[in-house]
Design a protein around this motif. Structure first.
Motif, PDB file in Angstrom:
ATOM      1  N   ILE A 132      11.084  -4.247  11.320  1.00 55.47           N
ATOM      2  CA  ILE A 132      10.365  -4.922  12.388  1.00 55.47           C
ATOM      3  C   ILE A 132       9.737  -3.864  13.285  1.00 55.47           C
ATOM      4  CG2 ILE A 132      10.512  -6.581  14.281  1.00 55.47           C
ATOM      5  CD1 ILE A 132      13.122  -7.605  12.975  1.00 55.47           C
ATOM      6  N   GLY A 133       8.405  -3.803  13.270  1.00 56.74           N
ATOM      7  CA  GLY A 133       7.691  -2.834  14.092  1.00 56.74           C
ATOM      8  C   GLY A 133       7.053  -1.735  13.268  1.00 56.74           C
ATOM      9  N   ALA A 134       5.741  -1.545  13.448  1.00 55.37           N
ATOM     10  CA  ALA A 134       4.997  -0.525  12.705  1.00 55.37           C
ATOM     11  C   ALA A 134       4.510   0.582  13.638  1.00 55.37           C
ATOM     12  CB  ALA A 134       3.820  -1.147  11.951  1.00 55.37           C
ATOM     13  N   GLY A 135       5.397   1.009  14.545  1.00 59.31           N
ATOM     14  CA  GLY A 135       5.150   2.242  15.276  1.00 59.31           C
ATOM     15  C   GLY A 135       5.511   3.417  14.395  1.00 59.31           C
ATOM     16  N   VAL A 136       5.469   4.617  14.952  1.00 54.00           N
ATOM     17  CA  VAL A 136       5.717   5.801  14.126  1.00 54.00           C
ATOM     18  C   VAL A 136       7.120   5.788  13.536  1.00 54.00           C
ATOM     19  CG1 VAL A 136       6.429   7.258  16.097  1.00 54.00           C
ATOM     20  CG2 VAL A 136       5.501   8.318  14.024  1.00 54.00           C
ATOM     21  N   VAL A 137       8.112   5.290  14.277  1.00 52.19           N
ATOM     22  CA  VAL A 137       9.471   5.247  13.741  1.00 52.19           C
ATOM     23  C   VAL A 137       9.591   4.175  12.668  1.00 52.19           C
ATOM     24  CG1 VAL A 137      11.894   4.810  14.300  1.00 52.19           C
ATOM     25  CG2 VAL A 137      10.504   6.220  15.823  1.00 52.19           C
ATOM     26  N   GLY A 138       9.032   2.991  12.920  1.00 54.60           N
ATOM     27  CA  GLY A 138       9.091   1.940  11.912  1.00 54.60           C
ATOM     28  C   GLY A 138       8.405   2.327  10.623  1.00 54.60           C
ATOM     29  N   VAL A 139       7.252   2.978  10.727  1.00 53.22           N
ATOM     30  CA  VAL A 139       6.528   3.413   9.528  1.00 53.22           C
ATOM     31  C   VAL A 139       7.327   4.488   8.785  1.00 53.22           C
ATOM     32  CG1 VAL A 139       4.418   4.519   8.701  1.00 53.22           C
ATOM     33  CG2 VAL A 139       4.282   2.776  10.470  1.00 53.22           C
ATOM     34  N   ALA A 140       7.936   5.415   9.533  1.00 46.62           N
ATOM     35  CA  ALA A 140       8.750   6.453   8.901  1.00 46.62           C
ATOM     36  C   ALA A 140       9.962   5.847   8.196  1.00 46.62           C
ATOM     37  CB  ALA A 140       9.193   7.475   9.942  1.00 46.62           C
ATOM     38  N   VAL A 141      10.590   4.849   8.822  1.00 40.97           N
ATOM     39  CA  VAL A 141      11.726   4.177   8.201  1.00 40.97           C
ATOM     40  C   VAL A 141      11.279   3.441   6.942  1.00 40.97           C
ATOM     41  CG1 VAL A 141      13.404   2.307   8.479  1.00 40.97           C
ATOM     42  CG2 VAL A 141      13.097   3.988  10.315  1.00 40.97           C
ATOM     43  N   ALA A 142      10.149   2.746   6.994  1.00 44.21           N
ATOM     44  CA  ALA A 142       9.635   2.028   5.827  1.00 44.21           C
ATOM     45  C   ALA A 142       9.365   2.990   4.675  1.00 44.21           C
ATOM     46  CB  ALA A 142       8.365   1.275   6.196  1.00 44.21           C
ATOM     47  N   GLU A 181      11.916  -3.230  -2.450  1.00 44.73           N
ATOM     48  CA  GLU A 181      10.764  -3.807  -1.771  1.00 44.73           C
ATOM     49  C   GLU A 181      10.990  -3.766  -0.265  1.00 44.73           C
ATOM     50  OE1 GLU A 181      10.724  -7.687  -3.639  1.00 44.73           O
ATOM     51  OE2 GLU A 181       8.838  -7.197  -4.620  1.00 44.73           O
ATOM     52  N   VAL A 182       9.984  -3.336   0.454  1.00 44.92           N
ATOM     53  CA  VAL A 182      10.075  -3.227   1.909  1.00 44.92           C
ATOM     54  C   VAL A 182       8.911  -4.001   2.515  1.00 44.92           C
ATOM     55  CG1 VAL A 182      10.078  -1.682   3.897  1.00 44.92           C
ATOM     56  CG2 VAL A 182      11.181  -0.968   1.763  1.00 44.92           C
ATOM     57  N   LEU A 183       9.231  -4.871   3.456  1.00 50.11           N
ATOM     58  CA  LEU A 183       8.228  -5.607   4.212  1.00 50.11           C
ATOM     59  C   LEU A 183       8.283  -5.127   5.654  1.00 50.11           C
ATOM     60  CD1 LEU A 183       6.174  -7.942   4.662  1.00 50.11           C
ATOM     61  CD2 LEU A 183       8.154  -9.446   5.046  1.00 50.11           C
ATOM     62  N   VAL A 184       7.145  -4.682   6.189  1.00 47.53           N
ATOM     63  CA  VAL A 184       7.049  -4.268   7.588  1.00 47.53           C
ATOM     64  C   VAL A 184       6.315  -5.358   8.349  1.00 47.53           C
ATOM     65  CG1 VAL A 184       6.297  -2.479   9.211  1.00 47.53           C
ATOM     66  CG2 VAL A 184       6.972  -1.846   6.873  1.00 47.53           C
ATOM     67  N   VAL A 185       6.952  -5.894   9.371  1.00 45.32           N
ATOM     68  CA  VAL A 185       6.393  -6.988  10.160  1.00 45.32           C
ATOM     69  C   VAL A 185       5.969  -6.422  11.512  1.00 45.32           C
ATOM     70  CG1 VAL A 185       6.843  -9.246  11.177  1.00 45.32           C
ATOM     71  CG2 VAL A 185       7.887  -8.631   8.986  1.00 45.32           C
ATOM     72  N   GLU A 186       4.693  -6.567  11.835  1.00 44.15           N
ATOM     73  CA  GLU A 186       4.138  -5.998  13.061  1.00 44.15           C
ATOM     74  C   GLU A 186       3.344  -7.067  13.809  1.00 44.15           C
ATOM     75  OE1 GLU A 186       2.848  -4.334  16.178  1.00 44.15           O
ATOM     76  OE2 GLU A 186       4.164  -3.093  14.932  1.00 44.15           O
ATOM     77  N   SER A 187       3.629  -7.221  15.100  1.00 45.35           N
ATOM     78  CA  SER A 187       2.976  -8.275  15.883  1.00 45.35           C
ATOM     79  C   SER A 187       1.518  -7.956  16.210  1.00 45.35           C
ATOM     80  CB  SER A 187       3.742  -8.512  17.191  1.00 45.35           C
ATOM     81  OG  SER A 187       3.753  -7.343  17.989  1.00 45.35           O
ATOM     82  N   ALA A 188       1.152  -6.679  16.202  1.00 44.33           N
ATOM     83  CA  ALA A 188      -0.214  -6.265  16.542  1.00 44.33           C
ATOM     84  C   ALA A 188      -1.122  -6.332  15.318  1.00 44.33           C
ATOM     85  CB  ALA A 188      -0.208  -4.851  17.116  1.00 44.33           C
ATOM     86  N   PRO A 189      -2.441  -6.205  15.519  1.00 44.80           N
ATOM     87  CA  PRO A 189      -3.374  -6.254  14.385  1.00 44.80           C
ATOM     88  C   PRO A 189      -3.314  -5.030  13.482  1.00 44.80           C
ATOM     89  CG  PRO A 189      -4.490  -6.794  16.447  1.00 44.80           C
ATOM     90  CD  PRO A 189      -3.163  -6.243  16.811  1.00 44.80           C
ATOM     91  N   THR A 190      -2.680  -3.942  13.931  1.00 45.98           N
ATOM     92  CA  THR A 190      -2.586  -2.734  13.113  1.00 45.98           C
ATOM     93  C   THR A 190      -1.366  -1.945  13.548  1.00 45.98           C
ATOM     94  OG1 THR A 190      -3.833  -0.828  12.266  1.00 45.98           O
ATOM     95  CG2 THR A 190      -4.037  -1.314  14.625  1.00 45.98           C
TER      96      THR A 190
END
Length: 427
Positions: free
Chosen positions: A40-50, A60-69
């Motif tokens: 949950i969250g596609a900031g730098v930490v979320g992207v690194a974790v993914a 399989e990994v799904l990243v859920v982000e509330s923002a448009p990018t």
């Protein structure tokens, strides 16, 4: 990800969710979907974790982000500094993950062509009474394993930086700057190459843990944005993952409070500090070649000098404590990021302590950021909090709380720290 309409959510779980009052009607008609791993969250930490989960977990990994990018919150509203690891208490997560993350970050930047520069930092004392604190920082940095630290008297420091005024300075040669957008773009590309899927404009608004299973309530961000906040809210999807990493940044704590079955007592109180940046104008060349930092202040590291990779000089951030932030503002990042020009009046006297030749009218409004904190005004600075199931008892969940500075520097080390805690769920 695969749609699995045969998931059976118990009637007890459904009715309990309805009783909470913020979710409307029966949830039996809400579509259900399974997932192996959700970040949950596609900031730098979320992207690194993914990236780490997809590459090393092999799932399989799904990243859920509330923002448009990706990276629209704190990850893109900071100083873009690669920190050495000086400030943090020895053996704290911040100290260990900052030092480890710095090494990982420099190696990654060199290997992947990420724009960065190891320009070094001077932490300065501008009066004799500050020198003992500077000595404490040096001792702490050495204990934390920071390489190359050296104390400089004022004359030497001012020869190195002729526009600087100080009584004494601590040189950190391993500090640097980075293009955080390029870093996130590269990490995201690697995550996707290993099969990770990014779902933008998608908000996790809560969940429930029951019978050893965590359910996440998900809705389109537009639905949440248009919600009147008075009537109950119904999710568009119930997601049933094997593992979840709550890396929602500013929204991580409010989200954890909405996971029913997770003990409220272990979720810290959130605090938010707003910080503004101003850029230097009307100069032919940058006045400094190093990062220049005063001694730390309550809530931050002081109004410091940062150079970007194009040579532009910026000053900040200051600290403005924010009260009364509601959950929806957290989830959708609906903070006030405006920077008023009159705010520069607070900056001039602070900057002139170490840059006395700063001219009136040379500061222009830049940008603002919000720091997710676990401590309030005049409280002892807090550490990163990484909560796994051994602490909270929710199978497959890791909460990341208070990931402020040095979160960018530590991002890859945080991922390296989190993923092994979940590895037994992949067996």
């Amino acid at each position: 990800m695969r749609l699995n309409s045969s998931i059976k959510i118990s009637r007890a779980l459904m009715s309990a969710a309805v009783k909470d009052g913020w979710i409307s009607g029966s949830l039996e008609s809400v579509p259900k979907e399974t997932a192996e791993a959700v970040v949950i969250g596609a900031g730098v930490v979320g992207v690194a974790v993914a990236r780490e989960l997809a590459a090393k977990g092999g799932r399989e990994v799904l990243v859920v982000e509330s923002a448009p990018t990706f990276g629209t919150g704190s990850s893109s509203r900071n100083s873009e500094v690669i920190h050495a690891g000086i400030y943090y208490p020895p053996n704290s997560l911040k100290a260990r993950l900052c030092v480890r993350g710095r090494h990982l970050l420099y190696d990654y930047c060199r290997a992947h062509g990420i724009p960065h520069k190891q320009i070094g930092k001077l932490i300065v004392a501008t009066r004799p009474s500050e020198v003992p604190k500077l000595s404490e920082l040096m001792s702490r940095g050495v204990e934390n394993g920071v390489e190359g630290l050296r104390m400089m008297d004022g004359e030497e420091a001012m020869r190195v930086e002729p526009q600087l005024y100080c009584t004494k300075a601590l040189l950190s040669p391993v500090s640097g700057i980075i293009d955080s957008h390029s870093l996130m773009l590269s990490l995201l590309g690697e995550a996707e190459s290993h099969g990770a899927i990014f779902s933008y404009n998608t908000s996790v608004i809560g969940g429930r843990y029951e019978g050893g299973r965590l359910q996440l309530y998900v809705c389109e961000s537009e639905s949440l944005r248009n919600w009147d906040r008075a009537s109950p809210l119904k999710p568009d999807l119930i997601l049933s993952p094997r593992i979840v990493v709550n890396s929602a940044g500013l929204g991580a704590l409010p989200l954890a409070k909405r996971i029913h079955g997770l003990d409220d007592g272990i979720v810290p109180t959130p605090y938010f500090a707003r910080g503004c940046y101003f850029t230097l104008s009307n100069v032919r060349s940058p006045p400094f070649q190093h990062l220049i930092y005063p001694l730390p202040e309550d809530g931050g590291l002081g109004v410091h000098v940062t150079l970007d990779l194009n040579g532009q000089v910026k000053f900040g951030p200051d600290v403005e404590w924010i009260d009364g932030v509601d959950e929806v503002s957290n989830w959708l990042n609906l903070f006030d990021y405006s920077v008023g020009g009159d705010g520069a009046n607070r900056f001039y006297p602070e900057i002139r302590k170490y840059y006395p030749d700063l001219r009136d009218g040379s500061l222009e409004a830049g940008y603002a950021g919000i720091r997710p904190k676990l401590c309030g005004k005049q409280q002892i600075p807090s550490d990163f909090v990484v909560q796994g199931e051994k602490l909270h008892g929710v199978r497959g969940l890791v909460n990341l709380f208070g990931i402020e500075s040095p979160g960018l520097t530590a991002s890859m080390a945080i991922a390296e720290h989190v993923v092994p805690q979940l590895s037994h769920h992949f067996n």
